[in-house]
Design an enzyme around this catalytic site. Structure first.
Site, short mmCIF file in Angstrom:
data_model
loop_
_atom_site.label_atom_id
_atom_site.label_comp_id
_atom_site.label_asym_id
_atom_site.label_seq_id
_atom_site.Cartn_x
_atom_site.Cartn_y
_atom_site.Cartn_z
N HIS A 229 3.69 -2.01 3.44
CA HIS A 229 3.74 -0.67 3.00
C HIS A 229 4.99 -0.31 2.55
O HIS A 229 6.09 -0.58 2.81
CB HIS A 229 3.31 0.24 4.36
CG HIS A 229 1.92 -0.08 4.60
ND1 HIS A 229 1.73 -1.27 5.74
CD2 HIS A 229 0.72 0.45 4.68
CE1 HIS A 229 0.49 -1.19 6.04
NE2 HIS A 229 -0.22 -0.22 5.42
N ASP B 7 0.94 -1.12 -0.02
CA ASP B 7 0.03 -0.02 -0.01
C ASP B 7 0.94 1.30 0.07
O ASP B 7 1.91 1.32 0.87
CB ASP B 7 -1.06 -0.05 1.24
CG ASP B 7 -2.15 -1.01 1.15
OD1 ASP B 7 -2.06 -1.58 0.14
OD2 ASP B 7 -2.93 -1.17 2.29
#
Length: 258
Positions: A209, A63
């Site tokens: 992430h 992400d």
């Protein structure tokens, strides 16, 4: 004729026993979650958390919303191992780092949608949800071409029935994860390694992430371990089923008939 008198307490006990018997019968035919749904009608629409498969195959995802300091190093790590992943991008990240988006796409990774403004999607109307997804999808398609895929991951993992149904109406597959690296908590490399390698299984979707503090130190160790243990790593769109499937109460996607 003999009349039998039953006290209120005895009646209540009898009723409780009958209810328990009914529940136990239903329970043997379905899952506990479905039993609750039968009686309370609370069954939720779910995104895809993982995929039921006999193949030793998983997907890893990143992400991207805040920063891009480690993105190039992540891409180098993936390229060295010939691994293709899925990057879920937020609209304002795309605006700030268009060259990163182009590199992600040019190296064969797929790009999913992570909203435009990173809101809590469950607090939005259907129209607002559509706007969040459509605005970012146009940006992705302009920069990534055919590496843009119709996968949507809600920010914060926050969703409700309205979001899931709206995604499906728009032709998107809502995607979560069943293995969270917890990289954003900054517990360190060893914690990330254990968090992933001890939880992964066939059909897992792993969450990372792109700007997590220890990502470039932990990622090579995790990927090498997974490869050594026989896992094939593919993008999310190559892991999930596109049709003839259902999602069980844990969010695991299964082929119909299984």
């Amino acid at each position: 004729m003999r009349v039998i008198y039953v006290s209120r307490i005895q009646a209540i006990r009898t009723l409780v026993v009958l209810v328990l018997v009914i529940i136990s019968i239903v329970y043997t035919q379905t899952t506990q979650y479905d039993v609750i749904s039968v009686f309370l009608n609370t069954k939720r629409e779910l995104p895809i958390y993982s995929v039921e498969t006999d193949e030793k195959k998983i997907a890893i995802s990143f992400d991207a919303a805040w920063g891009a300091e480690y993105t190039d190093e992540i891409l180098d790590i993936l390229k060295k191992r010939n691994i293709k992943a899925t990057f879920f991008l937020v609209g304002f990240w795309i605006d700030k780092y268009p060259e990163k988006v182009k590199r992600i796409a040019s190296e064969g990774h797929e790009i999913g949608n992570h909203s435009t403004t990173h809101p809590h999607m469950s607090q939005l109307s259907s129209q607002q949800i559509r706007m969040e997804i459509e605005t970012t999808q146009k940006k992705i398609e302009e920069l990534a071409g055919d590496r843009a895929v119709k996968l949507f991951r809600p920010p914060f993992g926050d969703y409700n029935d309205r979001l899931i149904l709206t995604c499906r109406e728009m032709g998107y597959y809502p995607i979560q994860w069943d293995v969270d690296s917890l990289d954003w908590k900054e517990y360190g490399v060893e914690h990330m390694f254990n968090q992933v390698t001890k939880r992964v299984r066939n059909g897992s979707i792993v969450l990372f992430h792109n700007n997590a503090k220890y990502i470039v130190q932990a990622l090579p160790l995790i990927l090498d371990h997974l490869i050594q243990n026989g896992y094939t790593i593919v993008p999310v769109s190559e892991l999930i089923y596109k049709d003839n499937y259902y999602i069980d109460h844990t969010g695991r996607q299964r082929k119909m008939g299984t």
